[in-house]
Motif scaffolding. Structure first.
Motif, mmCIF file in Angstrom:
data_model
loop_
_atom_site.group_PDB
_atom_site.id
_atom_site.type_symbol
_atom_site.label_atom_id
_atom_site.label_comp_id
_atom_site.label_asym_id
_atom_site.label_seq_id
_atom_site.Cartn_x
_atom_site.Cartn_y
_atom_site.Cartn_z
ATOM 1 N N TRP A 103 -35.311 57.805 13.417
ATOM 2 C CA TRP A 103 -35.217 59.243 13.692
ATOM 3 C C TRP A 103 -36.295 59.717 14.659
ATOM 4 O O TRP A 103 -37.453 59.325 14.546
ATOM 5 C CB TRP A 103 -35.324 60.059 12.394
ATOM 6 C CG TRP A 103 -34.472 59.552 11.273
ATOM 7 C CD1 TRP A 103 -34.880 59.170 10.034
ATOM 8 C CD2 TRP A 103 -33.051 59.372 11.291
ATOM 9 N NE1 TRP A 103 -33.829 58.759 9.275
ATOM 10 C CE2 TRP A 103 -32.680 58.864 10.014
ATOM 11 C CE3 TRP A 103 -32.055 59.567 12.248
ATOM 12 C CZ2 TRP A 103 -31.368 58.564 9.678
ATOM 13 C CZ3 TRP A 103 -30.747 59.267 11.921
ATOM 14 C CH2 TRP A 103 -30.413 58.781 10.646
ATOM 15 N N GLN A 104 -35.890 60.567 15.581
ATOM 16 C CA GLN A 104 -36.870 61.212 16.453
ATOM 17 C C GLN A 104 -37.613 62.268 15.652
ATOM 18 O O GLN A 104 -38.830 62.373 15.698
ATOM 19 C CB GLN A 104 -36.151 61.868 17.646
ATOM 20 C CG GLN A 104 -37.074 62.394 18.727
ATOM 21 C CD GLN A 104 -37.824 61.281 19.428
ATOM 22 O OE1 GLN A 104 -38.878 60.860 18.962
ATOM 23 N NE2 GLN A 104 -37.294 60.780 20.539
ATOM 24 N N SER A 118 -31.055 63.838 15.116
ATOM 25 C CA SER A 118 -31.642 63.300 16.353
ATOM 26 C C SER A 118 -32.184 61.888 16.126
ATOM 27 O O SER A 118 -32.964 61.649 15.205
ATOM 28 C CB SER A 118 -32.747 64.217 16.868
ATOM 29 O OG SER A 118 -33.729 64.406 15.878
ATOM 30 N N LYS A 120 -33.836 58.264 18.019
ATOM 31 C CA LYS A 120 -34.478 57.689 19.213
ATOM 32 C C LYS A 120 -33.412 56.863 19.936
ATOM 33 O O LYS A 120 -32.758 56.022 19.324
ATOM 34 C CB LYS A 120 -35.652 56.809 18.805
ATOM 35 C CG LYS A 120 -36.797 57.581 18.153
ATOM 36 C CD LYS A 120 -37.853 56.644 17.610
ATOM 37 C CE LYS A 120 -38.933 57.411 16.856
ATOM 38 N NZ LYS A 120 -39.914 56.508 16.215
ATOM 39 N N SER A 121 -33.243 57.134 21.206
ATOM 40 C CA SER A 121 -32.161 56.500 21.966
ATOM 41 C C SER A 121 -32.164 54.980 21.865
ATOM 42 O O SER A 121 -31.097 54.346 21.819
ATOM 43 C CB SER A 121 -32.236 56.927 23.440
ATOM 44 O OG SER A 121 -31.952 58.304 23.555
ATOM 45 N N SER A 135 -31.290 64.320 25.016
ATOM 46 C CA SER A 135 -32.352 65.220 25.470
ATOM 47 C C SER A 135 -32.517 65.047 26.984
ATOM 48 O O SER A 135 -31.984 64.095 27.565
ATOM 49 C CB SER A 135 -33.667 64.883 24.762
ATOM 50 O OG SER A 135 -34.073 63.561 25.091
ATOM 51 N N THR A 140 -34.069 60.940 23.361
ATOM 52 C CA THR A 140 -33.451 61.319 22.086
ATOM 53 C C THR A 140 -31.955 61.519 22.279
ATOM 54 O O THR A 140 -31.534 62.096 23.283
ATOM 55 C CB THR A 140 -34.070 62.629 21.558
ATOM 56 O OG1 THR A 140 -35.484 62.482 21.463
ATOM 57 C CG2 THR A 140 -33.496 62.992 20.197
#
Length: 208
Positions: A103-104, A118, A120-121, A135, A140
């Motif tokens: 998670w971001q 959200s 983390k990519s 984002s 994100t």
């Protein structure tokens, strides 16, 4: 047939009727002092049933309220229950230890009435989810976990039902107002005439 007044336009009708009722009450108390004016006032259409219907349908902010119909109230309760269920499931997911590094932020967001989280990519492939947005930095991504996909779909259907019911309510209220259109127009003419009489009376007092 499918045209209807907006809540703001309907509120203008309510304001008009409230004013008419106040004018009527005021001059009723002065019946003996101003019999001619009261003859005019007696021709006003108070339409209490129309005013009541508007007040139980639309609040002062122009929002259609739960008391507008039993169906609307039921739909909105279903929407709230479903939203709570979705958020609870997402909170459980966000607090699952094995996903903690993905998670971001542990924040639930809403995009087009769909609940998202959200990620983390670089970890998006580790989560079974549909990507809805990124984002600006692309660091994100905002995803819809597959666990809540059916619930989000169900929520969309309920929101559509709510919109349809609101349209039906506004259409019904528009028809009620339209049925009394002549009475409302007569009220406006009588109030304009009353304003003229008051202006003449004021002028006479100033130059007496």
């Amino acid at each position: 047939e499918n045209d209807f007044l907006s809540p703001a336009e309907i509120l203008l009708v309510a304001e008009h009727l409230s004013m008419v009722n106040k004018i009527y009450s005021y001059w009723q108390q002065k019946e003996k002092e101003c019999p001619k004016i009261n003859t005019l006032i007696s021709q006003l259409h108070l339409l209490p049933e129309v005013l009541h219907q508007i007040k139980k349908t639309i609040d002062v902010q122009g929002e259609i309220i739960d008391t507008a119909s039993i169906t609307l109230k039921k739909i909105r309760k279903s929407i709230q229950r479903l939203k709570t269920k979705i958020k609870n499931l997402l909170h459980e997911l966000l607090n699952t230890a094995q996903y903690s590094s993905y998670w971001q932020e542990k924040i639930i967001s809403v995009h087009n009435n769909r609940y998202l989280v959200s990620v983390k990519s670089k970890y998006q492939s580790f989560i079974k989810a549909i990507v809805h947005d990124y984002s600006r930095s692309k660091a994100t991504c905002f995803v819809e976990p597959l666990e809540i996909l059916p619930l989000n779909n169900q929520l969309q259907l309920l929101i559509e039902e709510e919109q349809e019911e609101k349209k039906r309510i506004l259409l019904e209220l528009t028809h009620i107002i339209g049925h009394h259109c002549e009475s409302l127009l007569q009220n406006q003419k009588l109030i304009a005439l009353l304003d003229t009489y008051m202006a003449i009376a004021q002028y006479a007092l100033e130059f007496d």
